[in-house]
Scaffold this motif. Structure first.
Motif, PDB file in Angstrom:
ATOM      1  N   TYR A 148      47.260  47.489  33.179  1.00  8.28           N
ATOM      2  CA  TYR A 148      45.275  48.475  33.168  1.00  8.28           C
ATOM      3  C   TYR A 148      45.263  49.399  32.352  1.00  8.28           C
ATOM      4  O   TYR A 148      45.763  49.536  31.904  1.00  8.28           O
ATOM      5  N   TYR A 149      43.808  48.468  32.131  1.00  8.11           N
ATOM      6  CA  TYR A 149      43.013  49.397  31.039  1.00  8.11           C
ATOM      7  C   TYR A 149      41.291  50.157  30.998  1.00  8.11           C
ATOM      8  O   TYR A 149      41.091  50.408  32.106  1.00  8.11           O
ATOM      9  N   VAL A 150      41.459  51.498  30.266  1.00  8.48           N
ATOM     10  CA  VAL A 150      40.327  52.560  30.833  1.00  8.48           C
ATOM     11  C   VAL A 150      39.351  52.576  29.977  1.00  8.48           C
ATOM     12  O   VAL A 150      39.762  52.869  28.319  1.00  8.48           O
ATOM     13  N   SER A 167      41.268  45.204  35.197  1.00  7.21           N
ATOM     14  CA  SER A 167      42.153  44.670  35.633  1.00  7.21           C
ATOM     15  C   SER A 167      42.560  43.798  35.285  1.00  7.21           C
ATOM     16  O   SER A 167      41.579  42.607  35.269  1.00  7.21           O
ATOM     17  N   LEU A 168      44.413  43.217  34.207  1.00  2.00           N
ATOM     18  CA  LEU A 168      45.104  42.401  34.040  1.00  2.00           C
ATOM     19  C   LEU A 168      45.401  41.532  34.971  1.00  2.00           C
ATOM     20  O   LEU A 168      46.491  42.530  34.960  1.00  2.00           O
ATOM     21  N   HIS A 182      44.101  37.066  31.969  1.00  2.93           N
ATOM     22  CA  HIS A 182      42.724  37.135  32.940  1.00  2.93           C
ATOM     23  C   HIS A 182      42.031  37.860  33.893  1.00  2.93           C
ATOM     24  O   HIS A 182      42.994  39.153  33.963  1.00  2.93           O
ATOM     25  N   VAL A 183      40.916  38.545  33.696  1.00  2.00           N
ATOM     26  CA  VAL A 183      40.819  39.785  34.379  1.00  2.00           C
ATOM     27  C   VAL A 183      40.661  39.642  35.587  1.00  2.00           C
ATOM     28  O   VAL A 183      39.451  38.568  36.584  1.00  2.00           O
ATOM     29  N   VAL A 184      40.497  40.580  37.256  1.00  2.00           N
ATOM     30  CA  VAL A 184      40.765  40.332  38.164  1.00  2.00           C
ATOM     31  C   VAL A 184      39.248  40.595  38.801  1.00  2.00           C
ATOM     32  O   VAL A 184      39.216  42.270  38.091  1.00  2.00           O
ATOM     33  N   PRO A 185      38.417  39.868  38.949  1.00  2.00           N
ATOM     34  CA  PRO A 185      37.468  39.781  39.740  1.00  2.00           C
ATOM     35  C   PRO A 185      37.787  41.611  40.344  1.00  2.00           C
ATOM     36  O   PRO A 185      38.081  41.390  41.288  1.00  2.00           O
ATOM     37  N   GLU A 186      36.180  42.390  40.215  1.00  2.00           N
ATOM     38  CA  GLU A 186      36.502  43.649  41.543  1.00  2.00           C
ATOM     39  C   GLU A 186      35.126  43.275  42.216  1.00  2.00           C
ATOM     40  O   GLU A 186      34.369  43.487  40.615  1.00  2.00           O
ATOM     41  N   ASN A 187      34.482  43.196  43.383  1.00  2.00           N
ATOM     42  CA  ASN A 187      33.014  43.583  43.924  1.00  2.00           C
ATOM     43  C   ASN A 187      32.425  42.647  43.465  1.00  2.00           C
ATOM     44  O   ASN A 187      31.373  42.760  42.826  1.00  2.00           O
ATOM     45  N   GLU A 188      33.166  40.977  42.951  1.00  2.00           N
ATOM     46  CA  GLU A 188      32.686  40.296  42.284  1.00  2.00           C
ATOM     47  C   GLU A 188      32.096  38.631  43.665  1.00  2.00           C
ATOM     48  O   GLU A 188      31.096  38.497  43.557  1.00  2.00           O
ATOM     49  N   VAL A 189      32.688  39.004  45.213  1.00  2.00           N
ATOM     50  CA  VAL A 189      32.558  37.857  45.474  1.00  2.00           C
ATOM     51  C   VAL A 189      32.626  38.083  46.725  1.00  2.00           C
ATOM     52  O   VAL A 189      33.744  39.019  46.919  1.00  2.00           O
TER      53      VAL A 189
END
Length: 405
Positions: A148-150, A167-168, A182-189
């Motif tokens: 997790y990165y900011v 988030s990855l 891989h980047v975890v998709p948030e509010n994408e789907v």
């Protein structure tokens, strides 16, 4: 031992020579020293180690290769690190490089989650103009195989910092020792998106035909389960032969369900239907005057209407126009038929039409030998249902009351 002066053999313990009287003590001490010296190992001469130029070159090459290997290792380690992935992902997103952003995700292989639809869904998104950017690991959320990165950034020189979290999750092995992140998709789907359209209709989003599991309902509409879709705004197009194409913007947010699209006929189709209505009514009246059985006209009605007893009864009621209160219909004429769409149209390939027409009849009263002409304007609601490529009546378009009263 022997006397060093005369050579006479003497005992080892004698102090003087018995022949010449010479002293043997001094000689014995010298002899003992020589014996000790003779017992010491001889010192070997020191050898100088010489290194050839070839050996120096080989040593130099080994050192250079080791340095290069270490450099490459740290370079690749940084390239494939979760931190670099998070930063490059955010930059691509800020710059509106949606093709590149798509590659950072790992979406399921579904029809609605392909690259082109993702790019199209974000076409109207604005870019983020940033001036400075930093990335820091969020240690509070550290987990195995996750990172997790900011991202902190500013949009202008004196602007306050803004923050975004990335988030990855660790993916498969990318190269040698390194895994892909891989980047975890948030509010994408948006999950389980559905849309309901006429059975024969074709649905397109941004020009691409949508396929999915289809389920028909009682009204002949089909519900298309589009599965998971990218959130965003799509250009929706629903089309069918003979029907006016529906075009609008479709907003896909957290969930799309219950979206129902109805189609109305094109002008040419309505013109055909006006003519068909005149022909259908004429066929019904001619058959009724001849007192033909309902089977002679049932093909004018939809399958559902044929099963309803009141339709048959309404048709048989038309027999009465030949002998009702002393009136006998000899002929009739329909003209000025006009149809407009009712506000209640819209069930699957079904049209509820407001009809206005002129009914002209030639009749003879029982007390008169003369044929009289009667003309009246008739209004009513007529419903047509499309079965296959044909429009069929759902209700009785005319009754004997419409003609006689």
């Amino acid at each position: 031992m022997f006397c060093p002066n005369c050579g006479t053999e003497c005992n080892d313990k004698d102090l003087f020579c018995g022949e010449c009287g010479s002293s043997l003590a001094e000689y014995r001490e010298e002899e003992q020293q020589n014996t000790v010296l003779s017992q010491k190992p001889a010192e070997l001469p020191k050898k100088e180690i010489k290194i050839s130029k070839m050996q120096l070159l080989l040593i130099g090459e080994v050192i250079i290769m080791a340095v290069l290997f270490i450099g490459i290792y740290f370079s690749l380690d940084k390239k494939y690190s979760a931190e670099t992935t998070a930063l490059e992902y955010w930059k691509a997103k800020a710059n509106g490089e949606w093709n590149k952003v798509y590659d950072f995700y790992s979406f399921p292989k579904e029809e609605g989650l392909n690259r082109q639809l993702y790019v199209n869904a974000h076409m109207d998104d604005k870019e983020t103009k940033y001036q400075s950017i930093q990335v820091e690991k969020n240690l509070k959320k550290e987990e195995k195989d996750s990172a997790y990165y900011v991202i902190s950034y500013t949009t202008s020189k004196n602007a306050a910092k803004k923050y975004a979290e990335v988030s990855l999750i660790k993916g498969e092995r990318k190269f040698l020792f390194w895994n892909e992140w891989h980047v975890v998709p948030e509010n994408e789907v948006a999950e389980k998106c559905k849309i309901t359209v006429p059975e024969k209709a074709i649905v397109k989003l941004n020009g691409e035909k949508i396929r999915g599991k289809e389920k028909l309902d009682r009204n002949g509409m089909k519900e298309i389960d589009m599965g998971d879709m990218f959130r965003g705004t799509y250009q929706l197009e629903v089309s069918e032969d003979g029907m006016k194409t529906y075009k609008d913007m479709l907003e896909i947010d957290s969930f799309v369900g219950g979206k129902r699209i109805e189609l109305i006929p094109e002008e040419k189709e309505k013109e055909k239907l006006v003519k068909q209505l005149g022909d259908d009514i004429e066929s019904l009246l001619n058959a009724a005057i001849a007192k033909k059985d309902f089977n002679a006209v049932k093909e004018l009605f939809s399958e559902d209407a044929q099963k309803r007893s009141y339709i048959k009864s309404a048709y048989e009621g038309l027999y009465r126009i030949t002998d009702q209160e002393g009136t006998v219909i000899h002929s009739f004429d329909l003209s000025n038929i006009k149809m407009t769409m009712s506000d209640y149209y819209g069930r699957r390939n079904e049209m509820m039409l407001e009809v206005k027409m002129t009914v002209k009849s030639n009749c003879k009263k029982f007390w008169s030998e003369e044929i009289q002409t009667s003309e009246k304007e008739e209004r009513g609601i007529i419903t047509y249902v499309k079965e296959g490529k044909k429009w069929k009546l759902k209700n009785m378009p005319i009754t004997y009351y419409d003609i006689l009263y």
